[in-house]
Design a protein around this motif. Structure first.
Motif, PDB file in Angstrom:
ATOM      1  N   PHE A  86      31.322  41.781  38.596  1.00  0.00           N
ATOM      2  CA  PHE A  86      32.476  40.962  38.214  1.00  0.00           C
ATOM      3  C   PHE A  86      32.134  39.480  38.338  1.00  0.00           C
ATOM      4  CE2 PHE A  86      35.059  44.741  39.854  1.00  0.00           C
ATOM      5  CZ  PHE A  86      35.061  45.326  38.608  1.00  0.00           C
ATOM      6  N   ARG A  89      30.172  38.525  35.345  1.00  0.00           N
ATOM      7  CA  ARG A  89      30.970  38.448  34.114  1.00  0.00           C
ATOM      8  C   ARG A  89      31.922  37.269  34.132  1.00  0.00           C
ATOM      9  NH1 ARG A  89      31.813  44.893  33.537  1.00  0.00           N
ATOM     10  NH2 ARG A  89      29.737  45.297  32.701  1.00  0.00           N
ATOM     11  N   GLN A  90      32.288  36.822  35.344  1.00  0.00           N
ATOM     12  CA  GLN A  90      33.103  35.618  35.438  1.00  0.00           C
ATOM     13  C   GLN A  90      32.271  34.406  35.031  1.00  0.00           C
ATOM     14  OE1 GLN A  90      32.876  33.192  38.424  1.00  0.00           O
ATOM     15  NE2 GLN A  90      34.061  31.946  37.002  1.00  0.00           N
ATOM     16  N   ALA A 113      46.006  34.948  30.404  1.00  0.00           N
ATOM     17  CA  ALA A 113      46.088  35.147  31.856  1.00  0.00           C
ATOM     18  C   ALA A 113      45.362  36.413  32.311  1.00  0.00           C
ATOM     19  CB  ALA A 113      47.553  35.224  32.286  1.00  0.00           C
ATOM     20  N   PHE A 114      45.035  37.295  31.369  1.00  0.00           N
ATOM     21  CA  PHE A 114      44.484  38.607  31.729  1.00  0.00           C
ATOM     22  C   PHE A 114      43.223  38.511  32.608  1.00  0.00           C
ATOM     23  CE2 PHE A 114      41.844  42.384  30.619  1.00  0.00           C
ATOM     24  CZ  PHE A 114      42.705  43.362  31.072  1.00  0.00           C
ATOM     25  N   GLY A 115      42.271  37.651  32.205  1.00  0.00           N
ATOM     26  CA  GLY A 115      41.031  37.515  32.966  1.00  0.00           C
ATOM     27  C   GLY A 115      41.267  37.031  34.386  1.00  0.00           C
ATOM     28  N   GLU A 117      43.926  37.088  36.116  1.00  0.00           N
ATOM     29  CA  GLU A 117      44.698  38.093  36.857  1.00  0.00           C
ATOM     30  C   GLU A 117      43.767  39.159  37.427  1.00  0.00           C
ATOM     31  OE1 GLU A 117      49.072  38.093  34.632  1.00  0.00           O
ATOM     32  OE2 GLU A 117      47.580  39.517  33.991  1.00  0.00           O
ATOM     33  N   ASN A 118      42.793  39.565  36.612  1.00  0.00           N
ATOM     34  CA  ASN A 118      41.839  40.568  37.081  1.00  0.00           C
ATOM     35  C   ASN A 118      40.995  40.042  38.228  1.00  0.00           C
ATOM     36  OD1 ASN A 118      42.624  42.466  35.231  1.00  0.00           O
ATOM     37  ND2 ASN A 118      41.177  41.760  33.683  1.00  0.00           N
ATOM     38  N   LEU A 119      40.748  38.713  38.214  1.00  0.00           N
ATOM     39  CA  LEU A 119      39.920  38.123  39.267  1.00  0.00           C
ATOM     40  C   LEU A 119      40.722  37.901  40.543  1.00  0.00           C
ATOM     41  CD1 LEU A 119      38.015  35.453  37.150  1.00  0.00           C
ATOM     42  CD2 LEU A 119      37.070  37.566  38.071  1.00  0.00           C
ATOM     43  N   GLY A 120      42.039  38.122  40.476  1.00  0.00           N
ATOM     44  CA  GLY A 120      42.863  37.952  41.664  1.00  0.00           C
ATOM     45  C   GLY A 120      43.178  36.508  41.988  1.00  0.00           C
ATOM     46  N   VAL A 121      43.212  35.653  40.969  1.00  0.00           N
ATOM     47  CA  VAL A 121      43.536  34.241  41.174  1.00  0.00           C
ATOM     48  C   VAL A 121      45.035  34.139  41.508  1.00  0.00           C
ATOM     49  CG1 VAL A 121      43.642  32.001  39.990  1.00  0.00           C
ATOM     50  CG2 VAL A 121      41.743  33.567  39.538  1.00  0.00           C
ATOM     51  N   PRO A 122      45.438  33.242  42.445  1.00  0.00           N
ATOM     52  CA  PRO A 122      46.866  33.094  42.774  1.00  0.00           C
ATOM     53  C   PRO A 122      47.698  32.669  41.557  1.00  0.00           C
ATOM     54  CG  PRO A 122      45.492  31.876  44.319  1.00  0.00           C
ATOM     55  CD  PRO A 122      44.582  32.403  43.277  1.00  0.00           C
ATOM     56  N   SER A 123      48.961  33.119  41.542  1.00  0.00           N
ATOM     57  CA  SER A 123      49.820  32.946  40.360  1.00  0.00           C
ATOM     58  C   SER A 123      49.910  31.499  39.855  1.00  0.00           C
ATOM     59  CB  SER A 123      51.225  33.427  40.682  1.00  0.00           C
ATOM     60  OG  SER A 123      51.172  34.767  41.058  1.00  0.00           O
ATOM     61  N   ILE A 126      46.821  30.491  38.101  1.00  0.00           N
ATOM     62  CA  ILE A 126      46.678  31.134  36.790  1.00  0.00           C
ATOM     63  C   ILE A 126      47.456  30.340  35.750  1.00  0.00           C
ATOM     64  CG2 ILE A 126      47.100  33.205  35.426  1.00  0.00           C
ATOM     65  CD1 ILE A 126      46.813  34.878  37.861  1.00  0.00           C
ATOM     66  N   MET A 166      38.784  31.984  32.794  1.00  0.00           N
ATOM     67  CA  MET A 166      38.023  32.578  33.895  1.00  0.00           C
ATOM     68  C   MET A 166      36.997  31.584  34.444  1.00  0.00           C
ATOM     69  SD  MET A 166      37.448  36.334  32.205  1.00  0.00           S
ATOM     70  CE  MET A 166      36.539  37.046  33.560  1.00  0.00           C
TER      71      MET A 166
ATOM     72  N   ARG B 226      36.140  41.007  30.799  1.00  0.00           N
ATOM     73  CA  ARG B 226      37.101  40.123  31.448  1.00  0.00           C
ATOM     74  C   ARG B 226      37.465  40.675  32.825  1.00  0.00           C
ATOM     75  NH1 ARG B 226      41.310  39.024  26.696  1.00  0.00           N
ATOM     76  NH2 ARG B 226      42.190  37.479  28.087  1.00  0.00           N
ATOM     77  N   CYS B 227      36.528  41.436  33.374  1.00  0.00           N
ATOM     78  CA  CYS B 227      36.596  41.884  34.772  1.00  0.00           C
ATOM     79  C   CYS B 227      37.758  42.826  35.057  1.00  0.00           C
ATOM     80  CB  CYS B 227      36.646  40.705  35.733  1.00  0.00           C
ATOM     81  SG  CYS B 227      35.176  39.716  35.660  1.00  0.00           S
ATOM     82  N   GLY B 233      43.730  44.642  43.570  1.00  0.00           N
ATOM     83  CA  GLY B 233      43.267  43.261  43.691  1.00  0.00           C
ATOM     84  C   GLY B 233      43.693  42.381  42.540  1.00  0.00           C
ATOM     85  N   ARG B 234      44.573  42.892  41.675  1.00  0.00           N
ATOM     86  CA  ARG B 234      45.008  42.136  40.513  1.00  0.00           C
ATOM     87  C   ARG B 234      46.235  41.310  40.878  1.00  0.00           C
ATOM     88  NH1 ARG B 234      44.978  42.141  34.792  1.00  0.00           N
ATOM     89  NH2 ARG B 234      47.130  42.239  34.119  1.00  0.00           N
ATOM     90  N   THR B 235      46.242  40.051  40.412  1.00  0.00           N
ATOM     91  CA  THR B 235      47.433  39.223  40.607  1.00  0.00           C
ATOM     92  C   THR B 235      48.127  39.080  39.260  1.00  0.00           C
ATOM     93  OG1 THR B 235      45.994  37.336  40.346  1.00  0.00           O
ATOM     94  CG2 THR B 235      46.612  37.907  42.580  1.00  0.00           C
ATOM     95  N   ARG B 236      49.319  38.519  39.260  1.00  0.00           N
ATOM     96  CA  ARG B 236      50.041  38.309  38.007  1.00  0.00           C
ATOM     97  C   ARG B 236      50.386  36.838  37.853  1.00  0.00           C
ATOM     98  NH1 ARG B 236      51.768  42.784  35.291  1.00  0.00           N
ATOM     99  NH2 ARG B 236      51.688  41.235  33.650  1.00  0.00           N
ATOM    100  N   MET B 237      50.390  36.383  36.586  1.00  0.00           N
ATOM    101  CA  MET B 237      50.757  34.993  36.334  1.00  0.00           C
ATOM    102  C   MET B 237      52.244  34.793  36.588  1.00  0.00           C
ATOM    103  SD  MET B 237      50.276  32.595  32.988  1.00  0.00           S
ATOM    104  CE  MET B 237      51.138  33.642  31.838  1.00  0.00           C
TER     105      MET B 237
END
Lengths: 287, 272
Positions: A86, A89-90, A113-115, A117-123, A126, A166, B226-227, B233-237
Motif C-alpha cells: 500500500f 502504491r501511495q 476521496a476514495f484513495g 479514505e483507503n489510506l485512513g487519512v482523517p476526515s 481528506i 493520495m 488506490r489501496c 482501517g478505512r476513514t470517510r470524507m
C-alpha cells in the motif's frame, strides 16, 4: 549505489499460456533507472511489454525475475507486507486507459476521496486534499456531479485527481489518452505536464502517440520485451531507422528534419515537437 | 441516455430531505411498525392523516405520489377481494349460494388498502423520494456496522451497492450502443413471437456480459492501485452527524405510535 528513485535490475516477467501451458516471456531483463522528477515516455508497438513494465512498477503484476527498487527499497522482495505494498502504491499512482472503469463512486468528490479514505487519512484532511486535487485538475465546479455525465477528458481528470489526493511522488499513465478525443487528450496532457512542472511529480507515460512522447524529457523504446533505445526525444528521433524497424512511427516534424539532414542540410538543434522543428528550420534560414 | 436517473429521488429542500439518512431509516422502520399496530377506524384515520402530512412536508408533487400508488393497484385490488370474500364475520350483507360477504370483510378490506397505501407512501416519502441511493447505502452501512461482529460483510455489501449504482448508467448506455450496432447489421428486436424476440436479445446480452466482466476486472485493478483493502482501517470524507431536528423527528414518530395505541383502545367500530 546509484541515486535513482526507481531502479530495475534484470527485470523479467512471463505469464503461463493457457492453451500450451508454456511460459510466455513478456519482458527479458530490463535494466532501468528513473530519477525523481523525470518526465518519461515509454513507447513500443502492441505486445512490446510497455504496459507490463508499468504494471510491475507498482506491483499490480509481480515480477517473475530480477528486482525493482523504489526509493531505495527492494519492492520485489518476497518479504513485502500488505502495508508495504500500500505504501508503494501511495507513492506510485497509476492512471489507466478507460476512464469509466476506474471511477468507483457516484459523485465526483466521493470518487476523489476514495484513495485517501483507503489510506485512513482523517476526515478533515481528506476534505482538504479532495478540494486541492479537484482545483489542480480544474474540476472544482464538477465536484457534486455524477461521473457518467462527464466527457471522457473530464472523467480522466477526475481519475487523475483521485491519484493526486493520495499525494504520490510518481504517476504512471498507462495509455491514459488512448480512448479520448483530441480535446480530451490535450486536457490530460496539459494536466500531466502541469503536475510535472509545478508539483515535481515524476511522470511515466505509456503511449503510442509519438507526438505525446516527443513532449517528454526522455523516451524509452521497448521492443519485444527489451529496451531498444533510451534517450532524449532529440536522440531518439534523429535516428529513426531503429524505430521504424520496431514498427513505430516517428513524429512528422522529426521525420522532416531527418529527411532534410539526409539531403545534406546542416540542421543543428531540437527536433522533437513541431515548435522545436520550426525553430530549427528558421535558425538555418536566418544564417 | 445522459438523463438517466437512479431510483426515485426527487431533489428538493424539504425538512425530510435534510434529515440524517440513518435517522430516516430508523423512522421508516418505526413507521412500518406503526402501520401494523393500527386496529380500528380511529387509528387508521390517524395513519392516513400522517401519510398526507408526510406528502405535504416532503414537497413531492402529488402526481408523482399517485404514480407510485398506481404501480401497486393490482396488489391492492387482489388483497381487497381476498379479504371481502374470505373474511368470516357475524353481520352478513350478501348471502347468495357460496358467496358470503360480511360487514367485517368490507372493513378488513378497507383497512388493508389503507395499510398498504400508507406503507408504500410513508416509506417512499421517508426514504426513496427524499434520499439519494448513495446516502441510503451509506446510512445502511453505518446502521448495520454492528453486524460485523457476526462476520457479516456489511462494508463489502455497501461497496457492491455503490459500484452497482455507479455502473448502471454506464451499462445502460453500453446496451443501447450494442443494440444500435446489432440493428445496423439487420437484427430485429420488435417483431415476431415472444420467443423469437427473447432470442433476439442473446446477441445483445453476450457482448454486454463480456464487457461487464472486462470492466469489473479493470475496476478491481484500479481499486487495488488506490489501496483499497476492504473496510478495515478505512476513514470517510463525510461523517454523518445527527442534528436536533433528527431527534425531534424521532420524538414525533414515537408520539404518533403512542397515539395509535391509545386510539386502538377506544374500541369504536370494527376492530381487526
Amino acid at each position: 549505489m546509484s541515486q535513482s528513485w526507481i531502479r530495475t535490475e534484470n527485470l523479467t516477467y512471463s505469464y503461463q499460456d493457457d492453451s500450451t501451458g508454456e511460459d510466455q516471456p513478456v519482458l527479458h531483463g530490463i535494466d532501468l533507472s528513473i530519477d525523481r522528477g523525470e518526465y518519461i515516455a515509454i513507447i513500443g508497438h502492441n505486445g512490446s511489454g510497455k504496459s507490463t513494465l508499468a504494471k510491475l512498477l507498482n506491483l499490480v503484476l509481480e515480477p517473475t525475475g530480477g528486482a525493482i527498487y523504489v526509493d531505495g527499497k527492494n519492492v520485489s522482495s518476497p518479504d513485502m507486507t500488505d502495508e508495504d505494498v500500500f505504501a508503494l502504491r501511495q507513492k506510485v499512482g497509476m492512471v489507466f486507459q478507460n476512464p469509466d472503469n476506474q471511477l468507483v463512486a457516484t459523485v465526483v468528490e466521493e470518487d476523489v476521496a476514495f484513495g485517501p479514505e483507503n489510506l485512513g487519512v482523517p476526515s478533515a484532511e481528506i476534505r482538504q486534499r479532495v478540494d486541492d486535487a479537484l482545483a489542480m485538475v480544474g474540476m472544482t465546479e464538477y465536484a457534486k456531479h455524477e461521473p457518467h455525465r462527464l466527457s471522457g477528458g473530464q472523467k480522466q481528470r477526475v481519475a487523475i485527481a483521485g491519484i493526486i489526493a493520495m499525494m504520490p511522488e510518481c504517476m504512471i499513465f498507462d495509455e491514459s489518452t488512448a480512448m479520448l478525443d483530441p480535446l480530451g487528450r490535450r486536457e490530460v496532457l496539459d494536466t500531466m505536464e502541469m503536475l510535472h512542472r509545478e508539483k515535481n511529480i515524476t511522470i511515466i507515460t505509456i503511449t503510442h502517440h509519438m507526438d505525446e512522447a516527443a513532449r517528454a524529457d526522455r523516451i524509452i523504446v521497448l521492443d519485444d520485451g527489451r529496451i531498444l533505445r533510451d534517450g532524449t526525444p532529440e536522440e531518439i528521433f534523429s535516428d529513426p531507422e531503429p524505430l521504424i524497424e520496431a514498427g513505430l512511427d516517428v513524429p512528422q516534424s522529426a521525420s522532416l528534419i531527418h529527411r532534410l539532414r539526409k539531403q545534406g542540410i546542416e540542421l543543428p538543434g531540437k527536433i522533437g515537437t513541431p515548435d522545436d522543428c520550426l525553430e530549427t528550420i528558421c535558425a538555418v534560414f536566418e544564417q | 441516455m445522459k438523463s438517466i436517473t437512479l431510483g426515485q429521488f426527487y431533489p428538493s429542500d424539504s425538512i425530510l430531505h435534510r434529515l440524517d439518512p440513518r435517522m430516516k431509516v430508523i423512522l421508516a422502520v418505526l413507521y412500518i411498525v406503526a402501520t401494523f399496530l393500527c386496529k380500528n377506524v380511529l387509528s387508521f384515520a390517524l395513519l392516513l392523516l400522517s401519510a398526507i402530512v408526510l406528502i405535504l412536508i416532503s414537497k413531492i408533487p402529488m402526481k408523482l405520489v399517485l404514480g407510485g400508488i398506481k404501480a401497486i393497484l393490482f396488489i391492492m385490488a387482489f388483497t381487497a377481494l381476498i379479504n371481502v370474500f374470505f373474511t368470516k364475520g357475524e353481520t352478513p350483507i350478501v348471502e347468495w349460494r357460496f358467496i358470503h360477504i360480511y360487514a367485517e370483510g368490507l372493513w378488513q378490506a378497507l383497512f388493508m388498502i389503507v395499510r398498504i397505501t400508507v406503507l408504500i407512501v410513508g416509506t417512499s416519502m421517508l426514504l426513496t423520494y427524499t434520499t439519494t441511493p448513495i446516502m441510503l447505502t451509506d446510512a445502511l452501512e453505518q446502521l448495520l456496522a454492528p453486524l460485523r461482529v457476526l462476520h457479516i460483510p456489511v462494508h463489502e455489501f455497501a461497496m457492491m451497492m455503490t459500484i452497482a449504482l455507479r455502473f448502471i448508467p454506464t451499462l445502460v448506455e453500453e446496451t443501447n450502443k450494442i443494440m444500435s450496432a446489432q440493428k445496423a447489421r439487420g437484427a430485429d428486436f420488435t417483431s415476431g413471437s415472444l420467443i423469437s424476440r427473447a432470442k433476439a436479445l442473446i446477441p445483445i446480452l453476450i457482448p454486454l456480459f463480456v464487457s461487464a466482466f472486462r470492466r469489473a476486472d479493470e475496476l478491481a485493478t484500479a481499486m487495488e492501485c488506490r489501496c483499497y483493502h476492504g473496510g478495515a482501517g478505512r476513514t470517510r470524507m463525510t461523517i454523518l452527524h445527527y442534528s436536533p431536528k433528527d431527534f425531534v423527528a424521532l420524538a414525533v414518530i414515537v408520539v404518533f405510535g403512542a397515539g395509535i395505541i391509545v386510539l386502538n383502545r377506544l374500541g369504536i367500530g370494527y376492530t381487526m
